[in-house]
Motif scaffolding. Structure first.
Motif, PDB file in Angstrom:
ATOM      1  N   SER A  97      25.880  39.466  19.969  1.00 48.43           N
ATOM      2  CA  SER A  97      24.573  40.055  20.290  1.00 48.43           C
ATOM      3  C   SER A  97      24.691  41.244  21.243  1.00 48.43           C
ATOM      4  CB  SER A  97      23.661  38.992  20.932  1.00 48.43           C
ATOM      5  OG  SER A  97      23.449  37.909  20.056  1.00 48.43           O
ATOM      6  N   TRP A  98      25.893  41.567  21.659  1.00 56.53           N
ATOM      7  CA  TRP A  98      26.102  42.633  22.650  1.00 56.53           C
ATOM      8  C   TRP A  98      25.794  44.001  22.049  1.00 56.53           C
ATOM      9  CZ3 TRP A  98      27.326  42.769  27.796  1.00 56.53           C
ATOM     10  CH2 TRP A  98      27.800  43.982  28.323  1.00 56.53           C
ATOM     11  N   GLU A  99      25.016  44.792  22.769  1.00 60.35           N
ATOM     12  CA  GLU A  99      24.740  46.182  22.396  1.00 60.35           C
ATOM     13  C   GLU A  99      25.378  47.075  23.452  1.00 60.35           C
ATOM     14  OE1 GLU A  99      23.546  47.317  19.750  1.00 60.35           O
ATOM     15  OE2 GLU A  99      22.416  45.674  18.825  1.00 60.35           O
ATOM     16  N   HIS A 100      26.452  47.728  23.076  1.00 63.79           N
ATOM     17  CA  HIS A 100      27.194  48.524  24.053  1.00 63.79           C
ATOM     18  C   HIS A 100      26.598  49.914  24.234  1.00 63.79           C
ATOM     19  CE1 HIS A 100      30.765  48.938  26.555  1.00 63.79           C
ATOM     20  NE2 HIS A 100      30.874  50.182  26.121  1.00 63.79           N
ATOM     21  N   VAL A 101      26.089  50.495  23.154  1.00 66.60           N
ATOM     22  CA  VAL A 101      25.584  51.868  23.200  1.00 66.60           C
ATOM     23  C   VAL A 101      24.110  51.947  22.826  1.00 66.60           C
ATOM     24  CG1 VAL A 101      25.810  54.181  22.228  1.00 66.60           C
ATOM     25  CG2 VAL A 101      27.861  52.846  22.734  1.00 66.60           C
ATOM     26  N   ARG A 102      23.681  51.214  21.822  1.00 64.88           N
ATOM     27  CA  ARG A 102      22.301  51.330  21.346  1.00 64.88           C
ATOM     28  C   ARG A 102      21.330  50.894  22.439  1.00 64.88           C
ATOM     29  NH1 ARG A 102      18.160  48.545  19.011  1.00 64.88           N
ATOM     30  NH2 ARG A 102      19.223  46.544  19.296  1.00 64.88           N
ATOM     31  N   LEU A 104      15.526  54.198  25.355  1.00 63.29           N
ATOM     32  CA  LEU A 104      15.619  55.182  26.437  1.00 63.29           C
ATOM     33  C   LEU A 104      17.055  55.321  26.937  1.00 63.29           C
ATOM     34  CD1 LEU A 104      12.485  54.092  28.523  1.00 63.29           C
ATOM     35  CD2 LEU A 104      12.608  55.835  26.717  1.00 63.29           C
ATOM     36  N   ALA A 105      17.279  56.398  27.699  1.00 63.17           N
ATOM     37  CA  ALA A 105      18.599  56.639  28.284  1.00 63.17           C
ATOM     38  C   ALA A 105      18.447  57.441  29.567  1.00 63.17           C
ATOM     39  CB  ALA A 105      19.496  57.385  27.299  1.00 63.17           C
ATOM     40  N   ASP A 106      19.458  57.349  30.431  1.00 61.01           N
ATOM     41  CA  ASP A 106      19.544  58.177  31.631  1.00 61.01           C
ATOM     42  C   ASP A 106      20.644  59.212  31.416  1.00 61.01           C
ATOM     43  OD1 ASP A 106      17.753  56.325  32.586  1.00 61.01           O
ATOM     44  OD2 ASP A 106      19.208  55.300  33.876  1.00 61.01           O
ATOM     45  N   GLU A 147      16.190  62.975  23.267  1.00 67.20           N
ATOM     46  CA  GLU A 147      16.091  64.035  24.271  1.00 67.20           C
ATOM     47  C   GLU A 147      17.263  63.974  25.246  1.00 67.20           C
ATOM     48  OE1 GLU A 147      13.136  65.536  27.899  1.00 67.20           O
ATOM     49  OE2 GLU A 147      12.413  64.072  26.416  1.00 67.20           O
ATOM     50  N   ALA A 148      17.610  62.769  25.677  1.00 70.39           N
ATOM     51  CA  ALA A 148      18.741  62.620  26.599  1.00 70.39           C
ATOM     52  C   ALA A 148      20.035  63.098  25.955  1.00 70.39           C
ATOM     53  CB  ALA A 148      18.867  61.162  27.026  1.00 70.39           C
ATOM     54  N   TYR A 149      20.201  62.782  24.686  1.00 69.65           N
ATOM     55  CA  TYR A 149      21.419  63.183  23.977  1.00 69.65           C
ATOM     56  C   TYR A 149      21.499  64.701  23.851  1.00 69.65           C
ATOM     57  CZ  TYR A 149      24.925  63.475  20.277  1.00 69.65           C
ATOM     58  OH  TYR A 149      26.043  63.782  19.538  1.00 69.65           O
ATOM     59  N   ASP A 204      27.155  61.812  33.093  1.00 70.95           N
ATOM     60  CA  ASP A 204      27.256  60.540  32.382  1.00 70.95           C
ATOM     61  C   ASP A 204      25.980  60.311  31.575  1.00 70.95           C
ATOM     62  OD1 ASP A 204      28.351  58.180  31.530  1.00 70.95           O
ATOM     63  OD2 ASP A 204      27.968  57.072  33.381  1.00 70.95           O
ATOM     64  N   PHE A 205      26.166  60.012  30.304  1.00 74.85           N
ATOM     65  CA  PHE A 205      25.074  59.670  29.396  1.00 74.85           C
ATOM     66  C   PHE A 205      24.985  58.152  29.364  1.00 74.85           C
ATOM     67  CE2 PHE A 205      23.982  58.783  24.811  1.00 74.85           C
ATOM     68  CZ  PHE A 205      22.648  59.147  24.896  1.00 74.85           C
TER      69      PHE A 205
END
Length: 323
Positions: free
Chosen positions: A185-190, A195-197, A234-236, A257-258
């Motif tokens: 169940s781990w989501e490493h990137v998604r 949202l993202a910082d 937008e963050a990307y 850092d993304f």
């Protein structure tokens, strides 16, 4: 004598624990067949009456399975193994799996076969059978230059002996202790919330922040400038623009850092805020712990502490060896 520091507790409902470089969990396929179009690979089983002897002497990976052999190297790899068996008189051959073995199944096989580990695209993974009915304490012993060792406890029985269990190679300066089922169940990137910082720091951080209009973050942030809670697209896009600026010849010196709002982002937020650089989050019904090595990257010997009956008491990672 140094006093142990408690880093947190892990729960393992499946009874099968995984320890590896937490920065590489992006590679983890869980119950799915690994599917990397950029790096196609084949998995093999060594079969035949001399399979174990051939595997031990061939000494490419642990046990009688050979994972993640790059597609472009399969023919040469197979020929090398066949020549090895002819030279030593072994009755063993390589059997290619029809499809790559899911990482969760690799854990099951390693535990059942009592193999101390396997690899995921070259990354060492240590699986071990552990108690499923109680939290497992993870502690660390301070040394002069960081943690001297890290330990996950399975039993309170006295330690009677210690065996070499394996070695962990780390490129992201962090260990993860996780239930094997929960990692499916781990989501490493998604991002879990879309949202993202995007944060930046370094020698010329003020200049870059001014150029891109990056706001100054609060005192509780681990860096000075950046954006938080941006829509992922937008963050990307902003990240691409900042990367282009950083790569310009003679350009400003800074890092960025993304950080998508994934499970990895969640636990690393706790790690950064922790006095001991460790954090615990719940994923898939289990408590997963991420802890920084305290000494950066490297190869770390792992020992299994056992009681008088040879039963596991704890797994211990040697980190900083001191003279």
């Amino acid at each position: 004598m140094a006093v142990e520091v408690v880093l947190g507790e892990v729960t393992c409902p499946s009874g099968q624990l995984v320890i590896m470089d937490g920065g590489y969990l992006e590679l983890w396929s869980g119950d799915r067949v690994p599917d990397d179009e950029e790096r196609p690979a084949t998995d093999f089983a060594i079969v035949g009456p001399d399979a174990e002897a051939a595997a031990d002497s061939f000494d490419r990976q642990t046990g009688t399975r050979l994972y993640d052999i790059p597609a472009h190297a399969v023919a040469e790899f197979t020929a090398t193994f066949e020549e090895h068996c002819r030279e030593h008189g072994y009755g063993a051959t390589l059997h290619a799996f029809e499809q790559q073995v899911p990482h969760r199944e690799r854990v099951r096989h390693a535990v059942a076969a009592r193999e101390p580990g396997f690899i995921v695209m070259g990354v060492p993974v240590l699986p071990i059978e552990v108690p499923a009915d109680r939290p497992l304490h993870v502690t660390a012993v301070p040394g002069e230059y960081g943690w001297k060792s890290m330990r996950i406890e399975f039993s309170d029985a006295p330690v009677a002996d210690s065996w070499v269990f394996g070695e962990l190679g780390v490129d992201h300066a962090r260990f993860v202790f996780a239930d094997a089922d929960a990692l499916s169940s781990w989501e490493h990137v998604r991002p879990l919330d879309g949202l993202a910082d995007l944060v930046l720091w370094g020698r010329d951080q003020e200049q870059v922040a001014a150029e891109f209009g990056a706001p100054r973050l609060g005192d509780t942030a681990d860096v000075a400038y950046g954006w938080v809670d941006l829509p992922i697209t937008e963050a990307y896009q902003r990240g691409l623009a900042i990367e282009t600026r950083r790569n310009e010849p003679g350009g400003p010196k800074f890092a960025f850092d993304f950080r998508p709002h994934s499970h990895h982002w969640q636990v690393m937020g706790l790690v950064r805020a922790s006095e001991h650089e460790a954090g615990v989050i719940q994923v898939g019904g289990a408590d997963i712990l991420m802890a920084m090595t305290s000494v950066g990257d490297g190869f770390f010997p792992v020992h299994l502490d056992v009681d008088a009956d040879g039963l596991p008491v704890a797994l211990r990672i040697d980190i900083a060896r001191e003279d």
